[in-house]
Each structure stands twice: as structure tokens, then as C-alpha cells.
Design a protein around this motif. Structure first.
Motif, PDB file in Angstrom:
ATOM      1  N   GLY A  48     -17.595  -0.116   7.604  1.00 62.01           N
ATOM      2  CA  GLY A  48     -16.319   0.558   7.392  1.00 62.01           C
ATOM      3  C   GLY A  48     -15.218  -0.351   6.882  1.00 62.01           C
ATOM      4  O   GLY A  48     -14.048   0.022   6.868  1.00 62.01           O
ATOM      5  N   VAL A  49     -15.590  -1.538   6.435  1.00 58.20           N
ATOM      6  CA  VAL A  49     -14.609  -2.505   5.932  1.00 58.20           C
ATOM      7  C   VAL A  49     -14.293  -2.210   4.468  1.00 58.20           C
ATOM      8  O   VAL A  49     -15.185  -1.909   3.676  1.00 58.20           O
ATOM      9  N   LEU A  50     -13.023  -2.307   4.112  1.00 55.49           N
ATOM     10  CA  LEU A  50     -12.549  -2.025   2.757  1.00 55.49           C
ATOM     11  C   LEU A  50     -12.833  -3.214   1.837  1.00 55.49           C
ATOM     12  O   LEU A  50     -11.937  -3.871   1.322  1.00 55.49           O
ATOM     13  N   THR A  51     -14.104  -3.482   1.610  1.00 53.38           N
ATOM     14  CA  THR A  51     -14.502  -4.654   0.826  1.00 53.38           C
ATOM     15  C   THR A  51     -14.126  -4.532  -0.646  1.00 53.38           C
ATOM     16  O   THR A  51     -14.008  -5.546  -1.324  1.00 53.38           O
ATOM     17  N   GLY A  52     -13.920  -3.325  -1.141  1.00 48.80           N
ATOM     18  CA  GLY A  52     -13.578  -3.144  -2.551  1.00 48.80           C
ATOM     19  C   GLY A  52     -12.099  -3.152  -2.845  1.00 48.80           C
ATOM     20  O   GLY A  52     -11.688  -2.940  -3.977  1.00 48.80           O
ATOM     21  N   LYS A  53     -11.269  -3.427  -1.856  1.00 54.25           N
ATOM     22  CA  LYS A  53      -9.818  -3.294  -2.024  1.00 54.25           C
ATOM     23  C   LYS A  53      -9.237  -4.169  -3.131  1.00 54.25           C
ATOM     24  O   LYS A  53      -8.228  -3.820  -3.728  1.00 54.25           O
ATOM     25  N   HIS A  54      -9.878  -5.281  -3.421  1.00 48.41           N
ATOM     26  CA  HIS A  54      -9.351  -6.192  -4.444  1.00 48.41           C
ATOM     27  C   HIS A  54      -9.563  -5.683  -5.861  1.00 48.41           C
ATOM     28  O   HIS A  54      -9.028  -6.249  -6.808  1.00 48.41           O
ATOM     29  N   HIS A  55     -10.312  -4.600  -6.001  1.00 51.44           N
ATOM     30  CA  HIS A  55     -10.563  -4.032  -7.324  1.00 51.44           C
ATOM     31  C   HIS A  55      -9.587  -2.899  -7.653  1.00 51.44           C
ATOM     32  O   HIS A  55      -9.669  -2.306  -8.718  1.00 51.44           O
ATOM     33  N   PHE A  56      -8.683  -2.623  -6.731  1.00 55.60           N
ATOM     34  CA  PHE A  56      -7.653  -1.607  -6.967  1.00 55.60           C
ATOM     35  C   PHE A  56      -6.422  -2.275  -7.576  1.00 55.60           C
ATOM     36  O   PHE A  56      -6.313  -3.501  -7.579  1.00 55.60           O
ATOM     37  N   GLU A  57      -5.502  -1.445  -8.078  1.00 56.64           N
ATOM     38  CA  GLU A  57      -4.294  -1.983  -8.729  1.00 56.64           C
ATOM     39  C   GLU A  57      -3.548  -2.962  -7.837  1.00 56.64           C
ATOM     40  O   GLU A  57      -3.032  -3.959  -8.311  1.00 56.64           O
ATOM     41  N   THR A  58      -3.459  -2.642  -6.544  1.00 53.14           N
ATOM     42  CA  THR A  58      -2.866  -3.549  -5.573  1.00 53.14           C
ATOM     43  C   THR A  58      -3.829  -3.649  -4.392  1.00 53.14           C
ATOM     44  O   THR A  58      -4.585  -2.709  -4.135  1.00 53.14           O
ATOM     45  N   PRO A  59      -3.819  -4.761  -3.664  1.00 52.81           N
ATOM     46  CA  PRO A  59      -4.744  -4.923  -2.536  1.00 52.81           C
ATOM     47  C   PRO A  59      -4.547  -3.898  -1.416  1.00 52.81           C
ATOM     48  O   PRO A  59      -5.453  -3.674  -0.628  1.00 52.81           O
ATOM     49  N   SER A  60      -3.403  -3.250  -1.361  1.00 49.48           N
ATOM     50  CA  SER A  60      -3.150  -2.279  -0.294  1.00 49.48           C
ATOM     51  C   SER A  60      -3.420  -0.833  -0.724  1.00 49.48           C
ATOM     52  O   SER A  60      -3.413   0.074   0.107  1.00 49.48           O
ATOM     53  N   LEU A  61      -3.685  -0.599  -2.006  1.00 46.01           N
ATOM     54  CA  LEU A  61      -3.825   0.768  -2.520  1.00 46.01           C
ATOM     55  C   LEU A  61      -5.001   1.518  -1.896  1.00 46.01           C
ATOM     56  O   LEU A  61      -4.882   2.699  -1.562  1.00 46.01           O
ATOM     57  N   MET A  62      -6.126   0.855  -1.686  1.00 47.81           N
ATOM     58  CA  MET A  62      -7.285   1.518  -1.099  1.00 47.81           C
ATOM     59  C   MET A  62      -6.933   2.057   0.293  1.00 47.81           C
ATOM     60  O   MET A  62      -7.206   3.206   0.610  1.00 47.81           O
ATOM     61  N   GLN A  63      -6.304   1.219   1.100  1.00 44.16           N
ATOM     62  CA  GLN A  63      -5.892   1.637   2.434  1.00 44.16           C
ATOM     63  C   GLN A  63      -4.873   2.768   2.365  1.00 44.16           C
ATOM     64  O   GLN A  63      -4.966   3.745   3.106  1.00 44.16           O
ATOM     65  N   GLU A  64      -3.916   2.657   1.465  1.00 49.14           N
ATOM     66  CA  GLU A  64      -2.893   3.700   1.317  1.00 49.14           C
ATOM     67  C   GLU A  64      -3.525   5.044   0.958  1.00 49.14           C
ATOM     68  O   GLU A  64      -3.131   6.085   1.491  1.00 49.14           O
ATOM     69  N   GLN A  65      -4.506   5.018   0.063  1.00 44.64           N
ATOM     70  CA  GLN A  65      -5.161   6.268  -0.339  1.00 44.64           C
ATOM     71  C   GLN A  65      -5.952   6.876   0.817  1.00 44.64           C
ATOM     72  O   GLN A  65      -5.929   8.090   1.015  1.00 44.64           O
ATOM     73  N   LEU A  66      -6.634   6.055   1.589  1.00 45.74           N
ATOM     74  CA  LEU A  66      -7.369   6.559   2.749  1.00 45.74           C
ATOM     75  C   LEU A  66      -6.407   7.142   3.786  1.00 45.74           C
ATOM     76  O   LEU A  66      -6.629   8.225   4.314  1.00 45.74           O
ATOM     77  N   GLU A  67      -5.328   6.422   4.062  1.00 47.07           N
ATOM     78  CA  GLU A  67      -4.365   6.889   5.055  1.00 47.07           C
ATOM     79  C   GLU A  67      -3.685   8.177   4.620  1.00 47.07           C
ATOM     80  O   GLU A  67      -3.380   9.037   5.448  1.00 47.07           O
ATOM     81  N   ALA A  68      -3.482   8.346   3.318  1.00 49.76           N
ATOM     82  CA  ALA A  68      -2.889   9.586   2.804  1.00 49.76           C
ATOM     83  C   ALA A  68      -3.808  10.779   3.063  1.00 49.76           C
ATOM     84  O   ALA A  68      -3.351  11.926   3.091  1.00 49.76           O
ATOM     85  N   GLU A  69      -5.102  10.502   3.282  1.00 43.79           N
ATOM     86  CA  GLU A  69      -6.075  11.555   3.573  1.00 43.79           C
ATOM     87  C   GLU A  69      -6.336  11.690   5.076  1.00 43.79           C
ATOM     88  O   GLU A  69      -7.231  12.413   5.492  1.00 43.79           O
ATOM     89  N   GLY A  70      -5.560  10.959   5.884  1.00 43.16           N
ATOM     90  CA  GLY A  70      -5.699  11.058   7.332  1.00 43.16           C
ATOM     91  C   GLY A  70      -6.690  10.091   7.950  1.00 43.16           C
ATOM     92  O   GLY A  70      -7.006  10.199   9.137  1.00 43.16           O
ATOM     93  N   VAL A  71      -7.193   9.138   7.181  1.00 41.74           N
ATOM     94  CA  VAL A  71      -8.140   8.151   7.693  1.00 41.74           C
ATOM     95  C   VAL A  71      -7.349   6.952   8.215  1.00 41.74           C
ATOM     96  O   VAL A  71      -6.529   6.391   7.495  1.00 41.74           O
ATOM     97  N   GLU A  72      -7.585   6.578   9.459  1.00 42.05           N
ATOM     98  CA  GLU A  72      -6.889   5.433  10.050  1.00 42.05           C
ATOM     99  C   GLU A  72      -7.602   4.140   9.683  1.00 42.05           C
ATOM    100  O   GLU A  72      -8.823   4.040   9.799  1.00 42.05           O
ATOM    101  N   VAL A  73      -6.802   3.167   9.231  1.00 43.81           N
ATOM    102  CA  VAL A  73      -7.337   1.860   8.845  1.00 43.81           C
ATOM    103  C   VAL A  73      -6.573   0.805   9.622  1.00 43.81           C
ATOM    104  O   VAL A  73      -5.350   0.833   9.692  1.00 43.81           O
ATOM    105  N   GLU A  74      -7.314  -0.118  10.202  1.00 41.06           N
ATOM    106  CA  GLU A  74      -6.689  -1.207  10.948  1.00 41.06           C
ATOM    107  C   GLU A  74      -7.432  -2.497  10.620  1.00 41.06           C
ATOM    108  O   GLU A  74      -8.654  -2.559  10.748  1.00 41.06           O
ATOM    109  N   GLY A  75      -6.689  -3.504  10.184  1.00 42.42           N
ATOM    110  CA  GLY A  75      -7.322  -4.774   9.830  1.00 42.42           C
ATOM    111  C   GLY A  75      -8.369  -4.639   8.739  1.00 42.42           C
ATOM    112  O   GLY A  75      -9.446  -5.234   8.843  1.00 42.42           O
ATOM    113  N   ASP A  76      -8.060  -3.861   7.703  1.00 47.02           N
ATOM    114  CA  ASP A  76      -8.965  -3.631   6.564  1.00 47.02           C
ATOM    115  C   ASP A  76     -10.264  -2.939   6.957  1.00 47.02           C
ATOM    116  O   ASP A  76     -11.269  -3.038   6.259  1.00 47.02           O
ATOM    117  N   LYS A  77     -10.260  -2.211   8.081  1.00 46.10           N
ATOM    118  CA  LYS A  77     -11.461  -1.523   8.539  1.00 46.10           C
ATOM    119  C   LYS A  77     -11.097  -0.114   8.994  1.00 46.10           C
ATOM    120  O   LYS A  77     -10.075   0.096   9.650  1.00 46.10           O
TER     121      LYS A  77
END
Length: 112
Positions: free
Chosen positions: A66-95
Motif C-alpha cells: 500500500g506504499v505510494l511508490t509511484g509518487k515521484h512520477h506525478f507532477e508533484t511528489p504530493s499529487l498521488m496522495q492528494e488524488q487518493l485523499e480526494a477519493e476518501g482514501v486515507e494516506v499516512e507516511g506515504d502508505k
């Protein structure tokens, strides 16, 4: 002669397009569904190339823990987490928290 991975990448993208909002899957689960168990890394390569394809929700694909290993391939390193959280998925410590509850297994969900 180099292999053409276009068809494989397109197969990966077709599966990723089916992941419901608020759910996530792993590279390995997609590889297993496509009949190439053990090819999670190749699914990762496909996902790395998917970030410019608007209808492929690449943020819903993470590693088996469940680790966001692909986050560095997004426009910004936080975008992957932001997109998941916008869908109601909780992310803590890149996981993804409670990944087992969020996990979407295409082999079960798309069973013939």
C-alpha cells in the motif's frame, strides 16, 4: 530487436481504468490478473508511462504493502496522495491506511 510493450501497457491501462473510486490495487495484482504473475515491475513501467493519459487513474496503483511508490512520477511528489485523499482514501507516511480494506483485486472483482 526490441519488444513492443504497447499491447501489454494498454492491457494494464484497461484494468486500471476499472479500479473504482476510493479503492486501490497493486502492481502485482494487475500482473497476476493479466496472466504474467511475477511481472509487477513491468506493470510499474506501464504506470510510469501512464501519468500523461488523462483517463488512467494511476494514483490508484501502489505496491503490495500500500506504499505510494509511484509518487515521484506525478507532477508533484504530493499529487498521488492528494488524488487518493480526494477519493476518501486515507494516506499516512506515504502508505494507504487499512490497505487490506481499500485493496481491489482484479482477479476477484473481474472474475469471468
Amino acid at each position: 530487436m526490441a519488444k513492443d510493450h504497447t499491447n501489454f501497457f494498454n492491457d494494464v491501462y484497461e484494468v486500471v481504468r476499472l479500479i473504482p473510486v476510493g479503492r486501490a490495487t497493486s502492481y502485482g495484482a494487475i500482473a497476476n490478473y493479466l496472466g504474467v504473475k511475477g511481472s509487477a515491475r513491468m506493470v510499474g513501467w506501464a504506470m510510469n508511462a501512464a501519468h500523461t493519459i488523462p483517463d488512467v487513474p494511476a494514483h490508484r496503483v501502489v505496491n503490495r504493502a500500500g506504499v505510494l511508490t509511484g509518487k515521484h512520477h506525478f507532477e508533484t511528489p504530493s499529487l498521488m496522495q492528494e488524488q487518493l485523499e480526494a477519493e476518501g482514501v486515507e494516506v499516512e507516511g506515504d502508505k494507504i491506511k487499512d490497505f487490506s480494506k481499500i485493496f481491489w483485486d482484479p482477479s476477484n472483482e473481474l472474475a469471468l
